[in-house]
Design a protein around this motif. Structure first.
Motif, PDB file in Angstrom:
ATOM      1  N   ARG A   1      -0.763  -2.322   4.938  1.00 40.73           N
ATOM      2  CA  ARG A   1      -1.849  -1.446   4.575  1.00 40.73           C
ATOM      3  C   ARG A   1      -1.258   0.060   4.612  1.00 40.73           C
ATOM      4  O   ARG A   1      -2.261   0.913   4.478  1.00 40.73           O
TER       5      ARG A   1
ATOM      6  N   TRP B   1       5.564   2.366  -2.216  1.00 42.33           N
ATOM      7  CA  TRP B   1       5.240   1.152  -1.886  1.00 42.33           C
ATOM      8  C   TRP B   1       5.899   0.221  -3.294  1.00 42.33           C
ATOM      9  O   TRP B   1       6.697   0.840  -3.823  1.00 42.33           O
TER      10      TRP B   1
ATOM     11  N   SER C   1       2.079   2.944   3.707  1.00 43.99           N
ATOM     12  CA  SER C   1       3.206   2.924   2.799  1.00 43.99           C
ATOM     13  C   SER C   1       4.421   2.697   3.672  1.00 43.99           C
ATOM     14  O   SER C   1       4.607   2.849   5.098  1.00 43.99           O
TER      15      SER C   1
ATOM     16  N   ALA D   1       0.905  -1.023  -0.144  1.00 43.77           N
ATOM     17  CA  ALA D   1      -0.006  -0.039  -0.067  1.00 43.77           C
ATOM     18  C   ALA D   1       0.867   1.410   0.047  1.00 43.77           C
ATOM     19  O   ALA D   1       1.998   1.174   0.491  1.00 43.77           O
TER      20      ALA D   1
ATOM     21  N   GLU E   1      -0.689   4.107   1.293  1.00 42.91           N
ATOM     22  CA  GLU E   1      -1.327   4.984   2.107  1.00 42.91           C
ATOM     23  C   GLU E   1      -0.459   5.706   3.096  1.00 42.91           C
ATOM     24  O   GLU E   1       0.312   5.044   3.860  1.00 42.91           O
TER      25      GLU E   1
END
Length: 255
Positions: free
Chosen positions: A77, A54, A79, A31, A33
């Motif tokens: 979930r 990522w 970075s 990920a 995020e």
């Protein structure tokens, strides 16, 4: 098997948790995020979407492999710039202040309390979830799925798939022995990274320490930019992995 996330929290998700194969797939850098509380780590959109944040395409490949192999998949979930779950807390790269050409302002002044908060919030849940998942699976092999940029510090890379290992070479040797039966891509051992680069933390922590055969896959990300390419790559690697694990030296852990 379904691809839904069976278990998840802020740090980690477990996909295909009811899978039956003696195999655990891992995608630490799934990920990009960055939680809002970190103010994007001071990065612009280009940096947040780049390979330093990522592993582009890796989760797509890993999801298809989980389905094809009936294997459980544990995925990060957030970075890797927030916390790189393939690094121990003491490693500089766990919360890097610089990644390739990008400075990471939000990590540059991170104090011990800030580092400890991220370890507790992201690394420990990931580590504990992966350990518990491995414990539930009968005699598992562990395969981590990564991607890498084709150009690094301005230099092109000729390797297309890397087969990485630490001191336990069993699964890597088996994959390399049959590689030419499944792909014409340039496959290399411990490239573009190797143990000397600190990239085998998950393998050592969860595989080597418990005697589980393991390997780290590095796929050049320009080969897996679309969903179709990810599926094609995943199906090829799944067949390759089956053949490798069917070799006599791997008989006890074949899926």
């Amino acid at each position: 098997m379904s691809e839904q996330s069976d278990l998840s929290n802020e740090a980690v998700e477990v996909i295909n948790a009811g899978a039956k194969a003696p195999l655990v797939l891992v995608c630490e850098h799934a990920a990009r995020e960055i939680p809002a509380c970190y103010d994007a780590l001071g990065l612009d959109a280009a940096a947040r979407e780049s390979h330093v944040a990522w592993d582009p395409g890796a989760l797509g490949v890993a999801r298809v492999m989980a389905q094809d192999l009936d294997a459980v998949l544990v995925a990060g979930r957030v970075s890797r710039l927030v916390y790189d779950c393939n690094r121990p807390p003491e490693a500089p790269g766990a919360m890097p202040a610089q990644s390739e050409i990008f400075a990471i302002p939000g990590n540059a002044t991170l104090d011990e309390a800030g580092r400890a908060e991220r370890v507790a919030r992201y690394y420990e849940p990931f580590r504990k979830t992966l350990a518990a998942t491995i414990k539930r699976v009968d005699a598992p092999a562990i395969v981590t799925v990564h991607s890498f940029t084709p150009i690094y510090h301005g230099k092109p890379r000729s390797v297309e798939i890397g087969i990485l290992h630490d001191s336990d070479t069993r699964l890597a040797d088996a994959m390399l022995a049959v590689a030419s039966e499944f792909t014409d891509l340039n496959v290399e051992r411990n490239a573009p990274y190797g143990p000397q680069d600190g990239v085998t933390h998950t393998l050592k922590e969860h595989g080597l320490a418990h005697g589980h055969p393991h390997v780290m896959l590095e796929i050049r990300n320009d080969l897996i930019t679309t969903e179709a390419e990810q599926r094609q790559m995943a199906e090829m690697i799944s067949n390759w992995l089956r053949a490798a694990m069917a070799r006599p030296e791997m008989e006890e852990v074949k899926p």
